[in-house]
Design a protein around this motif. Structure first.
Motif, short mmCIF file in Angstrom:
data_model
loop_
_atom_site.label_atom_id
_atom_site.label_comp_id
_atom_site.label_asym_id
_atom_site.label_seq_id
_atom_site.Cartn_x
_atom_site.Cartn_y
_atom_site.Cartn_z
N THR A 104 34.96 33.17 -8.98
CA THR A 104 36.24 33.06 -8.29
C THR A 104 36.21 33.92 -7.03
OG1 THR A 104 37.36 32.87 -10.43
CG2 THR A 104 38.74 33.36 -8.53
N PRO A 105 36.47 33.32 -5.87
CA PRO A 105 36.52 34.13 -4.66
C PRO A 105 37.72 35.08 -4.70
CG PRO A 105 36.98 31.81 -4.16
CD PRO A 105 36.71 31.92 -5.62
N LYS A 106 37.70 36.08 -3.84
CA LYS A 106 38.77 37.07 -3.82
C LYS A 106 40.12 36.37 -3.67
CE LYS A 106 40.46 41.15 -1.42
NZ LYS A 106 40.21 42.08 -0.31
N THR A 107 41.03 36.70 -4.59
CA THR A 107 42.36 36.13 -4.62
C THR A 107 43.37 37.27 -4.71
OG1 THR A 107 41.50 34.21 -5.81
CG2 THR A 107 43.88 34.50 -5.83
N VAL A 108 44.37 37.25 -3.85
CA VAL A 108 45.42 38.28 -3.89
C VAL A 108 46.63 37.66 -4.58
CG1 VAL A 108 46.94 39.77 -2.54
CG2 VAL A 108 44.59 39.38 -1.79
N TYR A 109 47.11 38.38 -5.60
CA TYR A 109 48.29 37.96 -6.36
C TYR A 109 49.43 38.93 -6.12
CZ TYR A 109 45.33 34.97 -9.31
OH TYR A 109 44.48 34.02 -9.78
N ARG A 110 50.64 38.42 -6.15
CA ARG A 110 51.84 39.26 -6.20
C ARG A 110 52.22 39.30 -7.68
NH1 ARG A 110 54.75 37.16 -2.39
NH2 ARG A 110 54.41 38.85 -0.91
N HIS A 111 52.04 40.46 -8.29
CA HIS A 111 52.30 40.63 -9.73
C HIS A 111 53.67 41.26 -9.91
CE1 HIS A 111 51.53 41.37 -13.95
NE2 HIS A 111 51.92 42.61 -13.77
N ASN A 112 54.54 40.60 -10.67
CA ASN A 112 55.86 41.14 -10.98
C ASN A 112 55.75 41.92 -12.28
OD1 ASN A 112 58.57 41.28 -12.21
ND2 ASN A 112 59.17 40.18 -10.36
N MET A 113 55.95 43.22 -12.21
CA MET A 113 55.77 44.07 -13.39
C MET A 113 56.87 43.87 -14.42
SD MET A 113 54.21 47.49 -11.64
CE MET A 113 55.26 47.50 -10.18
N GLY B 207 54.70 38.04 -14.32
CA GLY B 207 54.27 36.82 -13.65
C GLY B 207 53.39 37.12 -12.45
N ASN B 208 52.50 36.19 -12.13
CA ASN B 208 51.61 36.30 -10.97
C ASN B 208 51.84 35.13 -10.03
OD1 ASN B 208 50.17 38.63 -11.77
ND2 ASN B 208 48.95 37.40 -13.17
N GLU B 209 51.86 35.41 -8.74
CA GLU B 209 51.97 34.39 -7.72
C GLU B 209 50.80 34.57 -6.75
OE1 GLU B 209 54.75 33.51 -3.81
OE2 GLU B 209 55.47 34.90 -5.32
N VAL B 210 50.06 33.50 -6.49
CA VAL B 210 48.94 33.58 -5.56
C VAL B 210 49.48 33.74 -4.15
CG1 VAL B 210 46.96 32.36 -4.58
CG2 VAL B 210 47.42 32.21 -7.02
N VAL B 211 49.01 34.79 -3.46
CA VAL B 211 49.41 35.05 -2.08
C VAL B 211 48.34 34.56 -1.12
CG1 VAL B 211 50.00 36.85 -0.41
CG2 VAL B 211 50.77 37.06 -2.78
N LYS B 212 47.06 34.78 -1.48
CA LYS B 212 45.97 34.39 -0.59
C LYS B 212 44.69 34.20 -1.39
CE LYS B 212 43.31 35.80 3.42
NZ LYS B 212 43.08 36.76 4.47
N VAL B 213 43.92 33.19 -1.02
CA VAL B 213 42.58 32.97 -1.58
C VAL B 213 41.61 32.95 -0.40
CG1 VAL B 213 41.07 31.40 -2.85
CG2 VAL B 213 43.48 31.59 -3.49
N VAL B 214 40.59 33.80 -0.47
CA VAL B 214 39.59 33.83 0.59
C VAL B 214 38.72 32.58 0.47
CG1 VAL B 214 37.61 35.07 1.54
CG2 VAL B 214 39.56 36.35 0.66
N PRO B 215 38.69 31.74 1.49
CA PRO B 215 37.91 30.50 1.40
C PRO B 215 36.41 30.77 1.42
CG PRO B 215 38.87 30.73 3.59
CD PRO B 215 39.38 31.88 2.78
N VAL B 216 35.67 30.02 0.62
CA VAL B 216 34.21 30.08 0.61
C VAL B 216 33.71 28.66 0.86
CG1 VAL B 216 32.16 30.60 -0.76
CG2 VAL B 216 34.23 31.99 -1.04
#
Length: 108
Positions: free
Chosen positions: A45-54, A58-67
């Motif tokens: 899995t390429p680097k993925t930034v999630y916004r995690h609600n503590m 829940g997790n929301e994908v903010v960005k996926v580094v394209p490969v």
């Protein structure tokens, strides 16, 4: 402390460094928040930034580094334990293309 589940056991999860438009605890910009930006990556899995609600976990994908040219569904990982010469057990993570995996042969 809370345990969170991620798609792979062979992964790295850490707090993300925020940009000027994204505040997060990892960058020491917002301490009183229920949201945390975390980066996730694994061998498949390429680097993925999630916004995690503590609060909701829940997790929301903010960005996926394209490969370029990478198709994650074609790859898998496994974790094995190998006993080395002195008897120590060493964990080994293996990533492989599903259509090329063989049970025998050398490993790099």
């Amino acid at each position: 402390w809370r345990k969170t589940a991620w798609p792979s056991q062979n992964c790295c999860v850490y707090t993300a460094v925020a940009s000027s438009s994204l505040s997060c605890v990892g960058a020491n910009q917002a301490f009183d928040t229920e949201e945390l930006l975390v980066s996730y990556m694994s061998l498949t899995t390429p680097k993925t930034v999630y916004r995690h609600n503590m609060a909701t976990q829940g997790n929301e994908v903010v960005k996926v580094v394209p490969v370029k040219g990478f198709e994650p569904d074609k790859y898998a990982t496994m974790r094995i334990e190998v006993t080395v010469r002195d008897g120590t057990k060493v964990p080994v993570s293996i990533a492989y293309r599903k259509d090329l995996r063989t049970q025998k042969g050398p490993m790099l």
